[in-house]
Write a protein that holds these residues in place. Sequence first.
Motif, short mmCIF file in Angstrom:
data_model
loop_
_atom_site.label_atom_id
_atom_site.label_comp_id
_atom_site.label_asym_id
_atom_site.label_seq_id
_atom_site.Cartn_x
_atom_site.Cartn_y
_atom_site.Cartn_z
N VAL A 304 104.33 110.03 -23.35
CA VAL A 304 103.10 110.79 -23.14
C VAL A 304 102.18 110.03 -22.19
N GLY A 305 102.04 108.72 -22.38
CA GLY A 305 101.19 107.93 -21.50
C GLY A 305 101.67 107.95 -20.06
N LEU A 306 102.98 107.81 -19.85
CA LEU A 306 103.53 107.84 -18.50
C LEU A 306 103.36 109.22 -17.87
N LEU A 307 103.62 110.27 -18.65
CA LEU A 307 103.47 111.63 -18.13
C LEU A 307 102.02 111.90 -17.74
N GLU A 308 101.10 111.44 -18.56
CA GLU A 308 99.68 111.62 -18.26
C GLU A 308 99.30 110.89 -16.98
N SER A 309 99.79 109.67 -16.81
CA SER A 309 99.44 108.87 -15.64
C SER A 309 99.95 109.51 -14.35
N TYR A 310 101.22 109.90 -14.33
CA TYR A 310 101.79 110.49 -13.12
C TYR A 310 101.24 111.90 -12.88
N SER A 311 100.92 112.62 -13.94
CA SER A 311 100.33 113.95 -13.77
C SER A 311 98.95 113.85 -13.14
N SER A 312 98.20 112.80 -13.48
CA SER A 312 96.87 112.64 -12.89
C SER A 312 96.94 112.41 -11.39
N PHE A 313 98.09 111.90 -10.90
CA PHE A 313 98.26 111.69 -9.46
C PHE A 313 98.68 112.99 -8.77
N TRP A 314 99.63 113.70 -9.37
CA TRP A 314 100.17 114.88 -8.71
C TRP A 314 99.31 116.11 -8.94
N ALA A 315 98.76 116.25 -10.14
CA ALA A 315 97.97 117.45 -10.46
C ALA A 315 96.92 117.07 -11.49
N SER A 316 95.88 116.38 -11.02
CA SER A 316 94.88 115.83 -11.95
C SER A 316 94.16 116.91 -12.74
N ALA A 317 94.01 118.08 -12.16
CA ALA A 317 93.30 119.16 -12.86
C ALA A 317 94.10 119.71 -14.03
N PHE A 318 95.42 119.49 -14.02
CA PHE A 318 96.26 120.07 -15.06
C PHE A 318 96.95 118.99 -15.90
N LYS A 319 96.48 117.75 -15.84
CA LYS A 319 97.20 116.68 -16.54
C LYS A 319 97.21 116.89 -18.05
N GLU A 320 96.09 117.38 -18.61
CA GLU A 320 96.05 117.61 -20.06
C GLU A 320 97.01 118.74 -20.44
N VAL A 321 97.04 119.78 -19.60
CA VAL A 321 97.94 120.90 -19.87
C VAL A 321 99.39 120.44 -19.84
N ILE A 322 99.73 119.60 -18.86
CA ILE A 322 101.10 119.12 -18.73
C ILE A 322 101.48 118.26 -19.94
N VAL A 323 100.56 117.40 -20.36
CA VAL A 323 100.85 116.52 -21.50
C VAL A 323 101.10 117.34 -22.76
#
Length: 345
Positions: A304-323
């Motif tokens: 979850v931590g890794l997914l959140e970190s990389y999501s914040s780079f690729w799609a910061s507006a949707f990082k919570e949704v992705i997690v």
Amino acid sequence: MDLQIALLLAQDGVTNGAVYALLALALVLIFAVTRVIFIPQGEFVAFGALTLASLQSGKLPGTLWLWLGMGAAIAIIEVLKALRERQLRRIPLIVLVNCGVPLLLAGLLFAVSPATFSLPVQVCLALLMVVPLGPMIYRLAFQPIAEASVLVLLIVSVAVHVTLIGLGLLFFGAEGSRTPAFTDASLQIGDVLLQGQAVLVVVSSAVLIVALYFFFERTIYGKALRATAMNRTGARLMGISTTMAGQLSFTLAALIGAFSGILISPVTTIYYDSGFLIGLKGFVGAIIGGLASYPVAAAGAVLVGLLESYSSFWASAFKEVIVFTLIIPVLLWRSLTTRHVEEEE
């Protein structure tokens, strides 16, 4: 994205994942022992960080008064119980433990400003104020309905969460707080600069996880918790108090939460309601472990931590949704592979 950015994101992901892993372990522990899906686990994180920030600013934290208020309520309940059972000798100890200790600490902090204490002393004081809230919450909210269904326990858990959120706003206000860094050290490895604070979070989390492993494997109380988690009825027949197991599991969960909050307090600004989102990410890790497996829950929390970190780079507006979307395939897979059993009345 080049390799250096990827490594920096991985560093942030592992740091956050280490904290989520601790929270996931606490959630799995409480559910395995008491069948409570403990929604307010994140509030211990926020209370730990904000209590330390209050001490460092020279203020008396509101958690001290919460400790005293809950202690007074428990003292009244236990004194009435002792009177009914004619166990008058227990009354002085009940009053001393539940009311005397927080009053003594309040007197000490009135006499000496907490801002004058060293950082290790402030950390110990913050833990001392937050950790007792765990067993007190269990005693007041969950022990009287320990045999209720999981749904009833979940509803009470949500009620406790809402109450603690409101008390956090009352005690600490709407403004966030961040404590000074515990260390300014850094380590250069190739093109990557490792921050000392991030290393401290990961190492401290690993040490606490190892300590918990030895606690469950080598101590009588740890084995009692494991027995209660495996079979509550069997543990009760063997003389293990399920009430003691519940209080101990909530104590460990409060310790893990407060310790996690103190670890991340220099890394991010913590608000009175920040713990809810942090706790939910730990809950995703716990769900990956099926609320039963400690190693899988810890691994899921790091994911979850890794997914959140990389999501914040690729799609910061949707990082919570992705997690949080990660939980959908996990639940679907478990629904298709697990045999469903109706809960006994």
